[in-house]
Design a protein around this motif. Sequence first.
Motif, mmCIF file in Angstrom:
data_model
loop_
_atom_site.group_PDB
_atom_site.id
_atom_site.type_symbol
_atom_site.label_atom_id
_atom_site.label_comp_id
_atom_site.label_asym_id
_atom_site.label_seq_id
_atom_site.Cartn_x
_atom_site.Cartn_y
_atom_site.Cartn_z
ATOM 1 N N LEU A 1 0.885 -1.385 -0.014
ATOM 2 C CA LEU A 1 -0.079 -0.272 -0.147
ATOM 3 C C LEU A 1 1.312 1.180 0.038
ATOM 4 C CD1 LEU A 1 -3.495 1.390 0.025
ATOM 5 C CD2 LEU A 1 -2.692 1.447 2.704
ATOM 6 N N CYS A 2 0.910 1.918 -1.033
ATOM 7 C CA CYS A 2 1.687 3.080 -0.854
ATOM 8 C C CYS A 2 1.347 4.475 -0.838
ATOM 9 C CB CYS A 2 2.269 3.237 -2.653
ATOM 10 S SG CYS A 2 3.639 1.541 -2.669
ATOM 11 N N HIS A 3 1.628 5.188 -0.345
ATOM 12 C CA HIS A 3 1.087 6.494 -0.323
ATOM 13 C C HIS A 3 1.951 7.078 -1.385
ATOM 14 C CE1 HIS A 3 1.028 10.758 2.476
ATOM 15 N NE2 HIS A 3 -0.422 9.952 2.163
ATOM 16 N N ILE A 4 0.958 8.518 -1.647
ATOM 17 C CA ILE A 4 1.719 9.762 -2.671
ATOM 18 C C ILE A 4 1.921 10.727 -1.904
ATOM 19 C CG2 ILE A 4 1.497 10.891 -4.381
ATOM 20 C CD1 ILE A 4 -1.175 9.248 -5.253
ATOM 21 N N ARG A 5 3.053 11.432 -1.815
ATOM 22 C CA ARG A 5 3.979 12.059 -1.289
ATOM 23 C C ARG A 5 3.615 13.663 -1.086
ATOM 24 N NH1 ARG A 5 10.057 13.003 -2.258
ATOM 25 N NH2 ARG A 5 9.625 15.146 -2.344
ATOM 26 N N ILE B 1 4.658 3.083 -14.210
ATOM 27 C CA ILE B 1 5.868 2.019 -13.263
ATOM 28 C C ILE B 1 6.206 3.793 -12.581
ATOM 29 C CG2 ILE B 1 8.472 1.340 -13.332
ATOM 30 C CD1 ILE B 1 6.929 0.352 -14.333
ATOM 31 N N ILE B 2 6.960 3.517 -10.581
ATOM 32 C CA ILE B 2 7.384 3.964 -9.897
ATOM 33 C C ILE B 2 8.035 3.760 -9.106
ATOM 34 C CG2 ILE B 2 4.525 5.220 -9.781
ATOM 35 C CD1 ILE B 2 3.765 3.254 -6.979
ATOM 36 N N LEU B 3 8.675 4.888 -7.718
ATOM 37 C CA LEU B 3 9.753 4.717 -7.179
ATOM 38 C C LEU B 3 9.261 4.912 -5.802
ATOM 39 C CD1 LEU B 3 12.858 3.978 -7.561
ATOM 40 C CD2 LEU B 3 13.632 6.225 -6.907
ATOM 41 N N VAL B 4 9.731 3.667 -4.712
ATOM 42 C CA VAL B 4 8.510 3.808 -4.080
ATOM 43 C C VAL B 4 9.928 3.917 -2.615
ATOM 44 C CG1 VAL B 4 6.530 3.301 -4.333
ATOM 45 C CG2 VAL B 4 8.506 1.209 -3.766
ATOM 46 N N GLY B 5 9.701 4.504 -1.348
ATOM 47 C CA GLY B 5 10.348 4.655 -1.019
ATOM 48 C C GLY B 5 10.170 3.099 0.305
ATOM 49 N N LEU B 6 10.893 2.580 0.928
ATOM 50 C CA LEU B 6 10.708 1.307 2.171
ATOM 51 C C LEU B 6 10.655 1.831 3.127
ATOM 52 C CD1 LEU B 6 12.473 -1.404 0.044
ATOM 53 C CD2 LEU B 6 9.875 -0.984 -0.021
ATOM 54 N N ARG B 7 9.506 1.166 4.123
ATOM 55 C CA ARG B 7 9.516 1.823 5.888
ATOM 56 C C ARG B 7 10.519 0.892 6.237
ATOM 57 N NH1 ARG B 7 3.059 4.049 6.223
ATOM 58 N NH2 ARG B 7 3.435 5.451 4.722
ATOM 59 N N ASP B 8 11.106 1.159 6.878
ATOM 60 C CA ASP B 8 12.005 0.473 8.519
ATOM 61 C C ASP B 8 10.932 -0.765 8.292
ATOM 62 O OD1 ASP B 8 14.187 1.053 7.090
ATOM 63 O OD2 ASP B 8 14.439 2.503 9.001
ATOM 64 N N TYR B 9 9.998 0.338 9.426
ATOM 65 C CA TYR B 9 9.093 -0.350 10.512
ATOM 66 C C TYR B 9 7.656 -1.113 10.007
ATOM 67 C CZ TYR B 9 6.780 4.136 10.036
ATOM 68 O OH TYR B 9 6.529 5.221 9.268
ATOM 69 N N GLN B 10 7.271 -0.862 8.759
ATOM 70 C CA GLN B 10 5.954 -1.500 8.360
ATOM 71 C C GLN B 10 6.714 -2.010 6.463
ATOM 72 O OE1 GLN B 10 3.629 2.100 7.736
ATOM 73 N NE2 GLN B 10 2.099 1.048 9.571
ATOM 74 N N ASP C 1 4.727 -3.772 5.014
ATOM 75 C CA ASP C 1 3.715 -3.840 3.433
ATOM 76 C C ASP C 1 3.310 -2.484 3.417
ATOM 77 O OD1 ASP C 1 2.752 -3.719 6.337
ATOM 78 O OD2 ASP C 1 0.252 -3.756 6.120
ATOM 79 N N LYS C 2 4.206 -1.529 3.457
ATOM 80 C CA LYS C 2 3.034 0.101 3.018
ATOM 81 C C LYS C 2 4.663 0.519 2.705
ATOM 82 C CE LYS C 2 -0.619 0.896 6.379
ATOM 83 N NZ LYS C 2 -1.068 1.954 7.003
ATOM 84 N N ALA C 3 4.929 1.341 1.823
ATOM 85 C CA ALA C 3 5.867 2.147 1.153
ATOM 86 C C ALA C 3 4.911 3.979 0.720
ATOM 87 C CB ALA C 3 6.329 1.643 -0.013
ATOM 88 N N ASP C 4 6.064 4.660 0.546
ATOM 89 C CA ASP C 4 6.092 6.269 -0.025
ATOM 90 C C ASP C 4 6.463 6.167 -1.232
ATOM 91 O OD1 ASP C 4 4.859 6.930 2.393
ATOM 92 O OD2 ASP C 4 7.245 6.401 3.157
ATOM 93 N N VAL C 5 5.396 6.870 -2.102
ATOM 94 C CA VAL C 5 5.468 6.760 -3.469
ATOM 95 C C VAL C 5 6.621 8.077 -3.486
ATOM 96 C CG1 VAL C 5 4.611 7.569 -6.289
ATOM 97 C CG2 VAL C 5 3.462 6.717 -4.370
ATOM 98 N N ILE C 6 8.269 8.017 -4.277
ATOM 99 C CA ILE C 6 9.155 9.320 -4.748
ATOM 100 C C ILE C 6 8.889 9.376 -5.568
ATOM 101 C CG2 ILE C 6 11.303 9.710 -4.483
ATOM 102 C CD1 ILE C 6 11.474 7.469 -2.340
ATOM 103 N N LEU C 7 8.792 8.652 -6.776
ATOM 104 C CA LEU C 7 9.062 9.277 -8.372
ATOM 105 C C LEU C 7 8.393 8.847 -9.273
ATOM 106 C CD1 LEU C 7 10.371 11.388 -9.986
ATOM 107 C CD2 LEU C 7 12.377 9.466 -10.288
ATOM 108 N N LYS C 8 7.196 9.529 -9.948
ATOM 109 C CA LYS C 8 6.685 8.653 -11.107
ATOM 110 C C LYS C 8 7.572 8.620 -12.514
ATOM 111 C CE LYS C 8 2.835 9.137 -14.336
ATOM 112 N NZ LYS C 8 1.882 10.116 -14.896
ATOM 113 N N TYR C 9 7.632 7.305 -13.271
ATOM 114 C CA TYR C 9 8.724 7.689 -14.253
ATOM 115 C C TYR C 9 8.253 8.076 -15.224
ATOM 116 C CZ TYR C 9 12.053 5.586 -11.691
ATOM 117 O OH TYR C 9 13.456 5.628 -10.404
ATOM 118 N N MET C 10 8.569 8.284 -16.577
ATOM 119 C CA MET C 10 7.709 8.676 -17.943
ATOM 120 C C MET C 10 7.730 7.620 -18.441
ATOM 121 S SD MET C 10 6.120 11.397 -17.216
ATOM 122 C CE MET C 10 6.653 12.702 -16.561
#
Length: 145
Positions: free
Chosen positions: A58-62, A76-85, A87-96
Amino acid sequence: MPKNKGKGGKNRKRGKNEADDDKRELVFKEDGQEYAQVLRMLGNGRCEATCIDGTKRLCHIRGKMHKKVWIAAGDIILVGLRDYQDDKADVILKYMPDEARLLKAYGELPETTRLNEGIAGGLVEEDDAAGDDYIEFEDEDIDKI
């Protein structure tokens, strides 16, 4: 007549059309980041994506990207993984689309990943028999109806 106390109207909120048509430098993943393909948008600034390592997250858009960079299923997106969760990540970048093709050519994305398609499904195996949902009728059968 009421006084205008704001700083502008609807058009000011929209801002200028600052399209990212200019060539930007290709960003590769670092430690704690992963490539992913969006499966579906969930609303409220969230999406469900399948990472290249095979995990569905489950990704959260910053906030910097929220309402400025539109993300759709299959992107296609680049996500930052969380150390403590995990199953969750943060969207850092969307690739063209052209950047995603370059990532695939460089071997960063696996060959099974399907790019620039409306539906996400490049990481999931599909059945070939799913398209056999139609029934053929003879002329006599149509006349009986």
